[in-house]
Design a protein around this motif. Structure first.
Motif, mmCIF file in Angstrom:
data_model
loop_
_atom_site.group_PDB
_atom_site.id
_atom_site.type_symbol
_atom_site.label_atom_id
_atom_site.label_comp_id
_atom_site.label_asym_id
_atom_site.label_seq_id
_atom_site.Cartn_x
_atom_site.Cartn_y
_atom_site.Cartn_z
ATOM 1 N N LYS A 132 1.009 -1.124 0.044
ATOM 2 C CA LYS A 132 0.022 0.141 0.042
ATOM 3 C C LYS A 132 0.581 1.215 0.055
ATOM 4 O O LYS A 132 1.618 1.638 0.830
ATOM 5 C CB LYS A 132 -0.886 -0.068 1.220
ATOM 6 C CG LYS A 132 -1.923 1.270 1.221
ATOM 7 C CD LYS A 132 -2.749 1.163 2.484
ATOM 8 C CE LYS A 132 -3.881 2.360 2.521
ATOM 9 N NZ LYS A 132 -4.575 2.452 3.694
ATOM 10 N N LEU A 133 0.737 2.006 -0.995
ATOM 11 C CA LEU A 133 1.377 3.450 -0.989
ATOM 12 C C LEU A 133 0.403 4.642 -1.401
ATOM 13 O O LEU A 133 -0.765 4.281 -2.070
ATOM 14 C CB LEU A 133 2.320 3.432 -2.189
ATOM 15 C CG LEU A 133 3.724 2.619 -2.205
ATOM 16 C CD1 LEU A 133 4.384 2.616 -3.430
ATOM 17 C CD2 LEU A 133 4.150 2.791 -0.926
ATOM 18 N N GLY A 134 0.246 5.586 -0.691
ATOM 19 C CA GLY A 134 -0.635 6.607 -0.848
ATOM 20 C C GLY A 134 -2.061 5.939 -0.278
ATOM 21 O O GLY A 134 -2.429 5.237 0.509
ATOM 22 N N ASP A 135 -3.269 6.518 -1.176
ATOM 23 C CA ASP A 135 -4.473 6.053 -0.708
ATOM 24 C C ASP A 135 -5.323 5.473 -2.083
ATOM 25 O O ASP A 135 -6.225 6.128 -2.675
ATOM 26 C CB ASP A 135 -5.331 7.439 -0.323
ATOM 27 C CG ASP A 135 -6.554 7.169 0.275
ATOM 28 O OD1 ASP A 135 -6.868 6.059 0.764
ATOM 29 O OD2 ASP A 135 -7.563 8.161 0.284
ATOM 30 N N PRO A 136 -4.927 4.269 -2.346
ATOM 31 C CA PRO A 136 -5.488 3.657 -3.468
ATOM 32 C C PRO A 136 -6.889 3.136 -3.453
ATOM 33 O O PRO A 136 -7.486 3.384 -2.148
ATOM 34 C CB PRO A 136 -4.708 2.448 -3.497
ATOM 35 C CG PRO A 136 -4.289 1.970 -2.223
ATOM 36 C CD PRO A 136 -4.023 3.562 -1.483
ATOM 37 N N ASP A 137 -7.714 3.187 -4.385
ATOM 38 C CA ASP A 137 -9.105 2.665 -4.440
ATOM 39 C C ASP A 137 -9.197 1.377 -4.035
ATOM 40 O O ASP A 137 -8.621 0.521 -5.132
ATOM 41 C CB ASP A 137 -9.693 3.196 -5.660
ATOM 42 C CG ASP A 137 -11.090 2.670 -5.533
ATOM 43 O OD1 ASP A 137 -11.553 2.145 -4.690
ATOM 44 O OD2 ASP A 137 -11.985 3.065 -6.699
ATOM 45 N N VAL A 138 -9.592 0.869 -3.066
ATOM 46 C CA VAL A 138 -9.693 -0.776 -2.714
ATOM 47 C C VAL A 138 -10.158 -1.547 -3.671
ATOM 48 O O VAL A 138 -10.129 -2.664 -3.630
ATOM 49 C CB VAL A 138 -10.071 -1.011 -1.171
ATOM 50 C CG1 VAL A 138 -9.134 -0.174 -0.155
ATOM 51 C CG2 VAL A 138 -11.574 -0.621 -1.036
ATOM 52 N N ASP B 38 -10.243 -1.461 -6.682
ATOM 53 C CA ASP B 38 -9.608 -1.871 -7.731
ATOM 54 C C ASP B 38 -8.871 -3.361 -7.417
ATOM 55 O O ASP B 38 -7.960 -3.930 -8.192
ATOM 56 C CB ASP B 38 -8.110 -0.893 -8.015
ATOM 57 C CG ASP B 38 -8.691 0.366 -8.553
ATOM 58 O OD1 ASP B 38 -10.030 0.334 -9.369
ATOM 59 O OD2 ASP B 38 -8.183 1.358 -8.599
ATOM 60 N N TYR B 39 -8.847 -3.708 -6.176
ATOM 61 C CA TYR B 39 -8.128 -5.133 -5.685
ATOM 62 C C TYR B 39 -9.216 -6.073 -5.449
ATOM 63 O O TYR B 39 -10.468 -5.771 -5.105
ATOM 64 C CB TYR B 39 -7.335 -4.703 -4.408
ATOM 65 C CG TYR B 39 -6.369 -3.790 -4.560
ATOM 66 C CD1 TYR B 39 -4.872 -4.027 -5.280
ATOM 67 C CD2 TYR B 39 -6.598 -2.392 -4.752
ATOM 68 C CE1 TYR B 39 -4.031 -3.290 -5.494
ATOM 69 C CE2 TYR B 39 -5.774 -1.340 -5.030
ATOM 70 C CZ TYR B 39 -4.412 -1.864 -5.501
ATOM 71 O OH TYR B 39 -3.321 -0.824 -5.497
ATOM 72 N N ASP B 40 -8.996 -7.370 -5.494
ATOM 73 C CA ASP B 40 -9.875 -8.462 -5.034
ATOM 74 C C ASP B 40 -9.768 -8.591 -3.446
ATOM 75 O O ASP B 40 -10.990 -8.877 -3.229
ATOM 76 C CB ASP B 40 -9.488 -9.748 -5.769
ATOM 77 C CG ASP B 40 -9.463 -9.580 -7.241
ATOM 78 O OD1 ASP B 40 -10.512 -9.402 -7.725
ATOM 79 O OD2 ASP B 40 -8.366 -9.736 -7.832
ATOM 80 N N TRP B 41 -8.726 -8.250 -2.887
ATOM 81 C CA TRP B 41 -8.396 -8.604 -1.529
ATOM 82 C C TRP B 41 -7.395 -7.289 -0.899
ATOM 83 O O TRP B 41 -6.683 -6.914 -1.522
ATOM 84 C CB TRP B 41 -7.973 -10.154 -1.053
ATOM 85 C CG TRP B 41 -8.383 -11.143 -1.732
ATOM 86 C CD1 TRP B 41 -8.005 -11.683 -3.176
ATOM 87 C CD2 TRP B 41 -9.615 -11.867 -1.337
ATOM 88 N NE1 TRP B 41 -8.917 -12.914 -3.205
ATOM 89 C CE2 TRP B 41 -9.721 -13.035 -2.260
ATOM 90 C CE3 TRP B 41 -10.190 -11.902 0.027
ATOM 91 C CZ2 TRP B 41 -10.788 -13.910 -1.929
ATOM 92 C CZ3 TRP B 41 -11.136 -12.849 0.033
ATOM 93 C CH2 TRP B 41 -11.421 -13.730 -0.847
ATOM 94 N N VAL B 42 -7.971 -6.988 0.323
ATOM 95 C CA VAL B 42 -7.088 -6.098 1.073
ATOM 96 C C VAL B 42 -6.606 -7.092 2.422
ATOM 97 O O VAL B 42 -7.275 -7.427 3.062
ATOM 98 C CB VAL B 42 -7.765 -4.832 1.511
ATOM 99 C CG1 VAL B 42 -6.722 -4.130 2.519
ATOM 100 C CG2 VAL B 42 -8.304 -4.027 0.343
#
Length: 412
Positions: free
Chosen positions: A361-367, A369-373
């Motif tokens: 994680k870098l910055g404040d990405p839109d979650v 855009d991912y399958d899993w966090v």
């Protein structure tokens, strides 16, 4: 503020790179299955390679990127390759000339000043060269391979075929100089009125016959009949027409559809036999042909040769990625507490080893855009969140997580 790109050059953003890589990978996979081996040549070559082989006519010299290489007193003039075949012929002569037959392929960029606005100065192409393969069967192999690549990309390709020997033999009755025939052919195709008037005055019947031939397309039998009826068969034309007929017969035998079109042989400078013109929906996406004299002109042994190139920039315009089912691995965003960077890198590495995509994680990405966090807590637990359902799962190790997802963790 934006910065302009060099004129005639283009960037490829991620969506375009997907199309580029798809076309490139399909071509490479096809070439490998046909027994071709990949090679790569430098971007810079000596200019004399292209002028000595007739690839760069005096008129084309103004279209290439060339400059003096001052690393040495002589200041040899070099050129950014305007063509993919000449460097391959040089490579073969330098390193592979002991091979009686060499099947080679490459993916390279070429450079030419824009012939017309929007045509671009940097162009990418996939090429295949069959050196040492003589005769119609080699021509048919290349034509079949080019069409197969287009078919695997979901495109309906068409082949127009011409013949350099036939063009030369017909033009010989109008122009004795072989060097001048190239320009004469282009002038006739372009409808150059001054040239047409001169020829109409000096050779009205021959010009009329050639114009008729250029306007007629068809199958081997009727086209060759036209050839015979419109022109007296010189020995040169007899030999060229015989070679042309043999290639067409072989294409028929191996099931390669084609359309004879003498005008598609424009730019036949170093070709000696059949010339292919590949298109999709009427747009040119490739071309090639037989160049039996080129290897010897490079100083190598006398080897028959032929090849083709597919133009990636044009192919990409026809590729619809929605038609392809891309098997992409699940994508993880690895979140962590400040000071726990080493653990985050280790977890991400374990996920990649298990064939997932993992990003720190870098910055404040839109979650979304991912399958899993995957959140690494202060206690070292791994908290996995499904971004679609918001379900959460806790694990102590990546191995447990991978097992739950049905994957295989690395044994290391």
């Amino acid at each position: 503020m934006t910065q302009e790109r060099c004129r005639g050059c283009r960037d490829l953003v991620p969506e375009q790179m997907l199309k580029f890589r798809l076309a490139e990978s399909v071509f490479i996979d096809t070439a490998l299955k046909w027994g071709y081996e990949e090679v790569r040549t430098p971007t810079l070559e000596y200019l004399h390679l292209f002028t000595a082989t007739g690839t760069l006519t005096p008129g084309m010299l103004g279209q290439v990127f060339s400059f003096l290489d001052w690393d040495g007193w002589s200041g040899e003039r070099v050129v950014m390759r305007p063509d993919g075949t000449i460097p391959i012929a040089r490579l073969y002569t330098d390193s592979l000339a002991d091979r009686e037959v060499a099947r080679l392929f490459y993916v390279v960029n070429t450079f030419l000043f824009e012939e017309k606005p929007g045509s671009g100065r940097e162009r990418w192409q996939c090429g295949a060269e069959l050196i040492g393969g003589s005769g119609p069967l080699a021509d048919a192999e290349l034509a079949r391979m080019a069409l197969e690549t287009l078919e695997l990309l979901g495109l309906e390709g068409r082949i127009k075929i011409s013949h350099s020997g036939v063009i030369q033999a017909v033009l010989a009755q109008l122009e004795p100089s072989p060097e001048a025939r190239h320009k004469l052919f282009d002038d006739i195709l372009d409808g150059n009125e001054s040239v047409m008037s001169r020829l109409a005055e000096s050779n009205p019947e021959l010009l009329a016959g050639l114009k008729t031939l250029l306007g007629v397309t068809g199958t081997s039998s009727n086209y060759l009949s036209n050839l015979r009826s419109l022109f007296g068969y010189s020995a040169e034309l007899e030999a060229a027409a015989g070679d042309f007929a043999a290639t067409l017969d072989t294409l028929d035998d191996v099931g390669v559809p084609y359309e004879i079109d003498l005008a598609s042989g424009r730019g036949f400078e170093y070709y000696t036999g059949a010339i292919f013109h590949l298109s999709v929906n009427g747009v040119t996406v490739g071309g090639g042909g037989r160049y039996d004299n080129l290897i010897a002109l490079m100083g190598g042994p006398a080897r028959a040769a032929a090849g083709f190139a597919l133009y990636l920039d044009e192919l990409m315009k026809f590729i619809d990625m929605a038609e392809y089912e891309m098997e992409e691995p699940d994508r993880f965003l690895v979140s962590f507490q400040p000071g726990d960077e080493a653990r985050a890198f280790a977890v991400a590495t374990d996920l990649r080893d298990a064939d997932y995509t993992a990003e720190i994680k870098l910055g404040d990405p839109d979650v979304m855009d991912y399958d899993w966090v995957l959140n690494i807590t202060e206690d070292g637990l791994l908290v996995l969140s499904d971004t679609e359902t918001d379900e959460e799962f806790e694990f102590e190790t990546v191995e447990e997580l991978v097992e739950m997802l049905g994957g295989e963790a690395s044994e290391e």
